[in-house]
Scaffold this motif. Structure first.
Motif, PDB file in Angstrom:
ATOM      1  N   GLY A  96      60.791  55.976  14.302  1.00 23.42           N
ATOM      2  CA  GLY A  96      60.110  54.856  13.859  1.00 23.42           C
ATOM      3  C   GLY A  96      58.877  54.622  13.446  1.00 23.42           C
ATOM      4  N   GLN A  97      57.926  55.698  13.880  1.00 22.29           N
ATOM      5  CA  GLN A  97      56.569  55.667  13.486  1.00 22.29           C
ATOM      6  C   GLN A  97      56.409  56.403  12.033  1.00 22.29           C
ATOM      7  OE1 GLN A  97      54.228  54.317  16.279  1.00 22.29           O
ATOM      8  NE2 GLN A  97      56.365  53.975  16.477  1.00 22.29           N
ATOM      9  N   SER A  98      56.389  55.645  11.260  1.00 25.86           N
ATOM     10  CA  SER A  98      56.375  56.292   9.910  1.00 25.86           C
ATOM     11  C   SER A  98      54.879  56.494   9.383  1.00 25.86           C
ATOM     12  CB  SER A  98      56.684  55.260   8.710  1.00 25.86           C
ATOM     13  OG  SER A  98      56.128  54.013   8.529  1.00 25.86           O
ATOM     14  N   GLU A  99      54.663  57.538   8.280  1.00 26.53           N
ATOM     15  CA  GLU A  99      53.311  57.609   7.991  1.00 26.53           C
ATOM     16  C   GLU A  99      52.852  56.413   7.604  1.00 26.53           C
ATOM     17  OE1 GLU A  99      49.979  60.237   7.782  1.00 26.53           O
ATOM     18  OE2 GLU A  99      51.877  60.176   8.803  1.00 26.53           O
ATOM     19  N   ALA A 147      53.398  54.432  19.372  1.00 23.59           N
ATOM     20  CA  ALA A 147      52.235  55.943  19.344  1.00 23.59           C
ATOM     21  C   ALA A 147      51.354  55.950  18.439  1.00 23.59           C
ATOM     22  CB  ALA A 147      53.455  57.104  19.220  1.00 23.59           C
ATOM     23  N   ALA A 148      51.706  55.312  17.251  1.00 22.08           N
ATOM     24  CA  ALA A 148      50.661  55.430  16.244  1.00 22.08           C
ATOM     25  C   ALA A 148      49.370  54.605  16.282  1.00 22.08           C
ATOM     26  CB  ALA A 148      51.113  54.884  14.916  1.00 22.08           C
ATOM     27  N   TYR A 149      50.090  53.235  16.859  1.00 20.67           N
ATOM     28  CA  TYR A 149      49.108  52.229  17.252  1.00 20.67           C
ATOM     29  C   TYR A 149      48.151  52.711  18.565  1.00 20.67           C
ATOM     30  CZ  TYR A 149      47.600  47.734  19.484  1.00 20.67           C
ATOM     31  OH  TYR A 149      46.701  46.532  19.864  1.00 20.67           O
ATOM     32  N   ALA A 150      48.672  53.349  19.542  1.00 21.75           N
ATOM     33  CA  ALA A 150      47.979  53.921  20.722  1.00 21.75           C
ATOM     34  C   ALA A 150      47.090  55.022  20.472  1.00 21.75           C
ATOM     35  CB  ALA A 150      49.130  54.393  21.838  1.00 21.75           C
ATOM     36  N   ALA A 151      47.225  55.794  19.505  1.00 20.79           N
ATOM     37  CA  ALA A 151      46.679  56.859  18.831  1.00 20.79           C
ATOM     38  C   ALA A 151      45.498  56.339  18.328  1.00 20.79           C
ATOM     39  CB  ALA A 151      47.483  57.927  17.939  1.00 20.79           C
TER      40      ALA A 151
END
Length: 225
Positions: A96-99, A147-151
């Motif tokens: 669900g982590q889209s670009e 994942a994207a947010y934490a990164a």
């Protein structure tokens, strides 16, 4: 209070509830506040509080440098930066982590890089420069759905700690006392903690810079008796 009388603090991404709370606390402490955001309409409540406002896209490096040049032309030097540009997108695990989601979140890091570089000379020259970002406990325990947010938050923390190291090294090399501090303020969620965040940011000027620099501070509700 008056602890910040004569100092100027810039809030990047000030149009949220946290930005309003921070502006109130800073103004009450005697600071001059420069509040930035994309929307002139959403900046209006900050102007009503007494803050100077500037509508611009903080991911546009030329616009950011133009803002700082305009402040300098008016004789204004910045003593503090509170970076509130952020947002949340997530869910659905890694699939669900889209670009598109990542790029939207990444804009907060881009804005931080631009603003912190543009204000680096001011914050170094200040007798008590302070830079603070709002990060997340998700950095310490990232989940697949965020994942994207934490990164992006982790990268923002790394950038801020690099600023802290640069300031400390410059002071050591010059044989002078460290006067500036760059810190990370971590929250689980800002909902309901806007005033607490504002109070903690203002208190940064009451702490010793050498002890404060490169620290990660938790923003939590006040303990009740």
């Amino acid at each position: 209070m008056g602890t910040l009388t004569g100092r100027t603090v810039l809030i990047s991404g000030a149009t949220s509830a946290s930005g309003l709370a921070a502006a109130r606390a800073l103004l009450a402490a005697g600071a001059d506040v420069v509040a930035t955001g994309r929307s002139p309409e959403r900046l209006a409540p900050l102007a009503a509080l007494g803050a100077q406002t500037a509508a611009l896209d903080l991911t546009d490096e030329t616009a950011v440098r133009g803002l700082v040049e305009d402040l300098h032309a008016r004789g204004v030097r910045v003593d503090g930066l509170l970076h509130l540009v952020g947002g949340w997108r997530g869910g659905g695990g890694l699939a669900g982590q889209s670009e598109e989601d990542y790029r939207a979140l990444e804009s907060s890091l881009t804005a931080l890089r631009h603003v912190s570089r543009a204000l680096d000379d001011d914050l170094r020259a200040s007798s008590a420069g302070r830079l603070a970002i709002v990060s997340s406990t998700a950095v310490a325990r990232p989940l697949a759905g965020g994942a994207a947010y934490a990164a992006v938050k982790a990268a923002s923390e790394a950038w801020t700690r690099a600023v802290a190291q640069g300031w400390a090294k410059a002071a050591r090399d010059a044989g002078t006392e460290l006067r500036g501090a760059a810190v990370v303020l971590r929250v689980t969620s800002l909902a309901g903690l806007e005033d607490r965040l504002a109070e903690q940011f203002v208190r940064l000027w009451s702490a010793d810079a050498a002890q404060l620099n490169d620290s990660i501070l938790a923003v939590q509700e006040k303990e009740t008796a």
